[in-house]
Design an enzyme around this catalytic site. Structure first.
Site, PDB file in Angstrom:
ATOM      1  CE1 TYR A   4     -81.548 -35.231   0.118  1.00  0.00           C
ATOM      2  CE2 TYR A   4     -81.496 -36.985   1.754  1.00  0.00           C
ATOM      3  CZ  TYR A   4     -82.204 -36.077   0.978  1.00  0.00           C
ATOM      4  OH  TYR A   4     -83.577 -36.029   1.072  1.00  0.00           O
TER       5      TYR A   4
ATOM      6  NE  ARG B  42     -93.231 -53.841  14.033  1.00  0.00           N
ATOM      7  CZ  ARG B  42     -94.077 -54.350  14.912  1.00  0.00           C
ATOM      8  NH1 ARG B  42     -95.340 -53.951  14.941  1.00  0.00           N
ATOM      9  NH2 ARG B  42     -93.678 -55.266  15.779  1.00  0.00           N
TER      10      ARG B  42
ATOM     11  CG  ASP C  25     -76.536 -42.490  -0.335  1.00  0.00           C
ATOM     12  OD1 ASP C  25     -76.922 -43.059  -1.385  1.00  0.00           O
ATOM     13  OD2 ASP C  25     -77.227 -41.653   0.263  1.00  0.00           O
TER      14      ASP C  25
END
Length: 391
Positions: free
Chosen positions: A97, A45, A169
């Protein structure tokens, strides 16, 4: 040396075996030599060699200092928002979005983070809306789905003057066409599901930062929250990135042909594509991008959801599906699909009309794609004429 060449040779050869392909380290943990003494990896992780290779490649590709890979694009967005505190404000592009809107509005609003949406195509709107509480300016450029173009360099200056971070983005352009960090942005996010992966076979997200300090904060969030990208999906993104420059060039070429066809079709009202000289801020797109990408959106003269539904259900090569950026051409109806979570009034105000159709132009022959759309539009026109003659 060109960026395409640098990209290919930034993908490392495995030092252990000489493998030309990055190995997939499919492991949950790593043997330690003594407590706290390891070879740079202790638990998957926290870090994984395959994921690390991807992160290093993307950081270099975007011109950043640090990158972190997440299980989805929304997980990447979520990590950036977690930099904020209750009482902070986000200034976001209005044509956003749907998933980001849902995250901002339904998750973070209840924690005291306010979001103001403005049309960032005009920097005056940004100047008027930014406040001392604004800690993050959120851009998509081009936007999803009306492909609005914002001046990254100008807005980066405004954000910096007001003590706010600028996050862009960059999913639609990809680093092959645009590098926002080099234009002054602090953070770049990607849905790597799209052009970086490029083959519609994975879900992934990436955050790239301009500085190591900011990158360390994102890495802490990545480890603490745990929304990491798996080794196998990391390898799939690396494989996709190898052909990124080649694919984006062809996507852009095909999309230009499709956009010009749609612009001349009598059933079509508006066409949204930065490569068209009639597109708002075309000149800015030409300045800050190296190409115009593979996404084209358009509305119909019959501006109804019913008309759009007929078109998207009548194509053959364009497959009706969520997502974008793959080899096969896709299309969707944002009002009923990707942007359904946005209230209709807000959606329409941002330019997402009821009949708007978004195309992800793939790598098929461009003329075959044009013929596919021509057939679908002709089919709908025939149905309309028949209905009118029956009245």
């Amino acid at each position: 040396m060109s960026n395409a060449t640098k990209l290919i040779h930034s993908i490392p050869v495995d030092p252990l075996t000489g493998s030309i392909s990055v190995p997939i380290y499919q492991t949950s943990t790593f043997v330690q030599e003594a407590p706290g003494e390891n070879r740079g990896f202790d638990y998957a992780r926290s870090n994984n060699p395959t994921r690390q290779a991807l992160e290093n490649i993307i950081a270099e590709l975007e011109g950043g200092e640090s990158a972190s890979a997440f299980a989805s694009g929304l997980a990447a967005i979520d990590a950036v928002v977690k930099l904020l505190e209750s009482g902070d404000e986000i200034l976001a592009v209005d044509d956003i979005y749907g998933g980001a809107y849902r995250l901002f509005t339904h998750i973070y609003a209840k924690f005291g983070i306010k979001v103001t949406y403005v049309d960032t195509t005009d920097v005056v709107h940004v100047i008027d809306a930014i406040s001392r509480k604004t800690k993050l300016v959120w851009l998509e450029t081009p936007t999803n789905p009306t492909l609005k173009i914002s001046d990254i360099e100008a807005i980066a200056t405004i954000a910096r003057q007001n003590g706010a971070l600028l996050c862009v983005d960059n999913t639609f352009a990809s680093p092959a066409l645009q590098q926002p960090l080099l234009l002054g942005a602090d953070i770049v996010v990607h849905s790597a599901t799209k052009y970086l992966g490029g083959h519609s076979d994975l879900i992934a997200g990436l955050v790239v930062t301009k500085t190591q300090e900011l990158g360390a904060k994102i890495r802490f969030i990545q480890n603490a929250s745990g929304a990491i990208l798996s080794p196998h999906d990391s390898w799939l993104v690396i494989r996709g990135v190898e052909t990124l420059y080649l694919r984006t060039r062809e996507h852009s070429r095909n999309a230009q042909i499709v956009a010009e066809f749609l612009q001349s079709h009598p059933a079509v009202d508006k066409v949204y594509y930065p490569g068209l000289k009639t597109h708002v801020n075309h000149d800015i797109a030409a300045k800050q991008q190296r190409g115009f990408g593979g996404i084209v959106s358009f509305t119909l003269r019959d501006d109804t959801e019913a008309a759009a539904r007929k078109v998207v259900c009548a194509t053959s090569l364009f497959k009706l599906a969520e997502s974008l950026g793959g080899v096969k051409s896709l299309l969707c109806h944002p009002a009923a699909m990707t942007h359904k979570s946005i209230p209709a009034e807000r959606r329409r105000a941002a330019g997402v009309a009821d009949s708007l159709i978004r195309l992800s132009v793939g790598l098929e022959d461009a003329h075959d794609l044009v013929n596919d759309l021509a057939g679908a539009l002709a089919h709908v026109e025939a149905i309309t004429r028949k209905a009118l003659s029956a009245v």
